[in-house]
Design a protein around this motif. Structure first.
Motif, mmCIF file in Angstrom:
data_model
loop_
_atom_site.group_PDB
_atom_site.id
_atom_site.type_symbol
_atom_site.label_atom_id
_atom_site.label_comp_id
_atom_site.label_asym_id
_atom_site.label_seq_id
_atom_site.Cartn_x
_atom_site.Cartn_y
_atom_site.Cartn_z
ATOM 1 N N ARG A 154 48.432 30.027 28.300
ATOM 2 C CA ARG A 154 49.122 30.901 28.959
ATOM 3 C C ARG A 154 48.968 32.509 28.616
ATOM 4 N NH1 ARG A 154 51.516 29.214 33.399
ATOM 5 N NH2 ARG A 154 52.507 27.144 32.937
ATOM 6 N N ALA A 155 49.456 33.606 29.449
ATOM 7 C CA ALA A 155 48.869 34.730 29.078
ATOM 8 C C ALA A 155 49.257 35.291 27.827
ATOM 9 C CB ALA A 155 49.519 35.693 30.192
ATOM 10 N N ALA A 156 50.490 34.885 27.230
ATOM 11 C CA ALA A 156 50.598 35.476 25.756
ATOM 12 C C ALA A 156 49.604 35.268 24.976
ATOM 13 C CB ALA A 156 52.100 34.917 25.297
ATOM 14 N N ALA A 182 32.540 39.359 25.180
ATOM 15 C CA ALA A 182 33.373 38.487 26.371
ATOM 16 C C ALA A 182 34.813 37.880 25.861
ATOM 17 C CB ALA A 182 32.357 37.300 26.512
ATOM 18 N N ALA A 183 35.675 38.126 26.854
ATOM 19 C CA ALA A 183 36.960 37.736 26.486
ATOM 20 C C ALA A 183 37.333 36.415 26.883
ATOM 21 C CB ALA A 183 38.132 38.804 26.863
ATOM 22 N N THR A 184 37.863 35.776 25.949
ATOM 23 C CA THR A 184 38.315 34.362 26.667
ATOM 24 C C THR A 184 39.763 33.917 26.198
ATOM 25 O OG1 THR A 184 37.759 31.737 26.718
ATOM 26 C CG2 THR A 184 36.833 32.987 25.067
ATOM 27 N N THR A 185 40.621 33.589 26.798
ATOM 28 C CA THR A 185 41.952 32.885 26.634
ATOM 29 C C THR A 185 42.966 33.903 27.151
ATOM 30 O OG1 THR A 185 41.236 31.739 24.293
ATOM 31 C CG2 THR A 185 43.517 32.296 24.639
ATOM 32 N N GLY A 186 43.656 33.091 27.920
ATOM 33 C CA GLY A 186 44.874 33.673 28.515
ATOM 34 C C GLY A 186 44.797 34.462 29.637
ATOM 35 N N VAL A 187 43.907 34.109 30.451
ATOM 36 C CA VAL A 187 43.692 34.928 31.926
ATOM 37 C C VAL A 187 44.574 34.093 32.980
ATOM 38 C CG1 VAL A 187 42.480 35.585 33.648
ATOM 39 C CG2 VAL A 187 41.799 36.173 31.304
ATOM 40 N N GLU A 188 45.819 34.421 33.247
ATOM 41 C CA GLU A 188 46.867 33.762 33.914
ATOM 42 C C GLU A 188 46.580 34.320 35.333
ATOM 43 O OE1 GLU A 188 50.667 32.754 31.680
ATOM 44 O OE2 GLU A 188 50.526 31.614 33.726
ATOM 45 N N GLY A 189 46.283 35.728 35.577
ATOM 46 C CA GLY A 189 46.217 36.482 36.846
ATOM 47 C C GLY A 189 45.475 37.816 36.584
ATOM 48 N N SER A 190 45.388 38.376 37.637
ATOM 49 C CA SER A 190 44.357 39.548 37.498
ATOM 50 C C SER A 190 45.019 40.829 36.409
ATOM 51 C CB SER A 190 44.363 40.188 38.767
ATOM 52 O OG SER A 190 45.691 40.640 39.415
ATOM 53 N N THR A 191 46.258 40.674 36.083
ATOM 54 C CA THR A 191 46.730 41.398 34.882
ATOM 55 C C THR A 191 45.910 41.278 33.854
ATOM 56 O OG1 THR A 191 48.766 41.184 36.004
ATOM 57 C CG2 THR A 191 48.952 42.237 33.972
ATOM 58 N N GLU A 192 45.652 40.003 33.194
ATOM 59 C CA GLU A 192 44.892 39.936 31.931
ATOM 60 C C GLU A 192 43.673 40.283 32.244
ATOM 61 O OE1 GLU A 192 46.880 37.266 33.316
ATOM 62 O OE2 GLU A 192 48.856 38.319 32.231
ATOM 63 N N LEU A 193 43.151 40.066 33.275
ATOM 64 C CA LEU A 193 41.563 40.617 33.417
ATOM 65 C C LEU A 193 41.415 41.917 33.192
ATOM 66 C CD1 LEU A 193 38.774 40.468 34.812
ATOM 67 C CD2 LEU A 193 39.598 40.049 36.994
ATOM 68 N N ILE A 194 42.430 42.728 33.871
ATOM 69 C CA ILE A 194 42.462 44.212 33.903
ATOM 70 C C ILE A 194 42.569 44.601 32.458
ATOM 71 C CG2 ILE A 194 43.621 46.172 34.573
ATOM 72 C CD1 ILE A 194 44.301 44.635 37.114
ATOM 73 N N LYS A 195 43.651 43.956 31.816
ATOM 74 C CA LYS A 195 43.864 44.472 30.160
ATOM 75 C C LYS A 195 42.401 44.224 29.493
ATOM 76 C CE LYS A 195 48.694 43.176 30.210
ATOM 77 N NZ LYS A 195 49.715 41.965 29.241
ATOM 78 N N ALA A 241 39.468 32.352 41.565
ATOM 79 C CA ALA A 241 38.553 33.453 41.139
ATOM 80 C C ALA A 241 38.531 34.604 42.069
ATOM 81 C CB ALA A 241 36.964 32.970 40.992
ATOM 82 N N ALA A 242 38.629 34.246 43.401
ATOM 83 C CA ALA A 242 38.544 35.248 44.409
ATOM 84 C C ALA A 242 39.960 36.084 44.329
ATOM 85 C CB ALA A 242 38.532 34.876 45.879
ATOM 86 N N VAL A 243 41.046 35.425 43.862
ATOM 87 C CA VAL A 243 42.236 35.972 43.803
ATOM 88 C C VAL A 243 42.371 36.844 42.758
ATOM 89 C CG1 VAL A 243 44.901 35.586 43.390
ATOM 90 C CG2 VAL A 243 43.626 33.967 44.852
#
Ligand SMILES: Cc1cc2nc3c(=O)[nH]c(=O)nc-3n(C[C@H](O)[C@H](O)[C@H](O)COP(=O)(O)O)c2cc1C
Length: 336
Positions: A220-222, A243-256, A279-281
């Motif tokens: 989960r994102a947390a 490389a970041a891994t863990t908790g990408v639920e939506g594009s918000t986490e990708l941006i963070k 992935a496209a979303v």
């Protein structure tokens, strides 16, 4: 929008990477992920236990055959040599590399120096653009000291670096006494990238059945907070890619993660939950945000919110912690 990114010295069309998961276990799976738009794919890992089991089986077959026919070792040429590896994995690796227009990264998962080097070299020979070493090791033995745990990581890295010419990334645990120093030592030892972090599948306990249940939930994102913290601290301080891994639920986490300073952001749970098309979303969400904020290149976003070079990292973390506690206490329990 310019999403192109460098990771491990490789040119990627964007910073979203499909991390090792069952989605990248087959050539069709890898193709599906590439079609959905990811910048690179990490293959499902070759596990140390698989390698050991297959080696033992081959050795048993070779020994049994030798008793019957003197020449029988020649039926198992690889069993007698170093390269007795799981051929099926390497064949997926080889076919996947030719099937998609994005880099395909081989992955080895283990915890002892063992025979990583031979497999890393075989993966390279089968077209791997890079190798990811997932050092999944929880030092439960109370006699093992921290420096030994660190040395184990460095030894594994050294053996693999000696064996291959492609870039090597290390996927590591967050549980070191001094994670930043460990990152620096891996960097100095030649790691081309660090993947932060391994997500340990912590077991659960069922009080009704009195059983230990394996912890196999999706993230989960947390859970992104821990890698996010370390990426803000490491960005600009080591030469290896992050490389970041863990908790990408939506594009918000990708941006963070990009704002924190990640070169690429990996995702497994979100793609398992919604399908590879997600992935496209994620990428659309990144582009929409960049457009709204006036950014035209992902390089302009990366590391904007990393801890500035020259800041006292420990004091800053401590300061953030104390003010967060103060805020929480004054909100819930009156003045501090
Ligand atoms: C079902 C499943 C299988 C996984 N298999 C592997 C694997 O073979 N090798 C590996 O390094 N990581 C593996 N992982 C870990 C993921 O690559 C990833 O690092 C972790 O799930 C955290 O990312 P996420 O929050 O996006 O899921 C697996 C994760 C899941 C959920």
């Amino acid at each position: 929008m310019k999403l192109s990114t460098r990771y491990l010295g490789l040119d990627l069309r964007n910073p979203l990477v499909a991390s090792a998961s069952p989605l990248s276990k087959t050539v069709d799976g890898v193709r599906h992920l590439a079609d959905a738009g990811v910048g690179a794919v990490v293959l499902y890992s070759l596990f140390e236990e698989q390698v050991r089991r297959e080696a033992e089986q081959n050795a048993r077959l070779a020994a049994a055959g030798t008793e019957s026919f003197a020449e029988s070792l020649s039926y198992f040429p690889d069993a007698a040599g170093a390269d007795y590896g799981p051929r099926r994995y390497l064949s997926v690796r080889e076919r996947a590399a030719g099937a998609v227009p994005v880099p395909v990264i081989g992955s080895i998962n283990g915890s002892t120096p063992g025979s990583w080097a031979g497999y890393a070299r075989s993966m390279q020979d089968c077209g791997a653009a890079a190798i990811e070493l997932n050092i999944y090791y929880l030092p439960g033995d109370p006699h093992i000291c921290g420096r030994d745990v660190e040395q184990r990581h460095l030894d594994i890295l050294a053996r693999v670096k000696d064996a291959v010419t492609v870039p090597v990334a290390v996927k590591l645990s967050p549980y070191f006494s001094a994670t930043a120093e460990m990152a620096r030592r891996l960097d100095l030892a030649g790691a081309d990238g660090l993947v932060l972090f391994n997500r340990f599948l912590q077991p659960d306990i069922d009080p009704e059945t009195l059983a230990v249940a394996p912890g196999t939930s999706l993230s989960r994102a947390a859970e992104a907070r821990l890698p996010l913290t370390w990426i803000t601290l490491l960005h600009g301080r080591i030469g290896a890619s992050l490389a970041a891994t863990t908790g990408v639920e939506g594009s918000t986490e990708l941006i963070k993660y990009l704002l924190a300073g990640a070169d690429v952001v990996m995702t497994a749970s979100a793609l398992l939950r919604h399908g590879p098309e997600y992935a496209a979303v994620l990428l659309d969400g990144l582009c929409e945000w960049m457009g709204r904020k006036g950014y035209t290149a992902v390089d302009d976003v990366r590391g904007l919110l990393a801890v500035p070079i020259g800041a006292d990292e420990a004091a800053r973390e401590r300061g953030d912690y104390v003010s967060a506690l103060r805020r929480a206490n004054s909100a819930d329990f009156g003045p501090w």
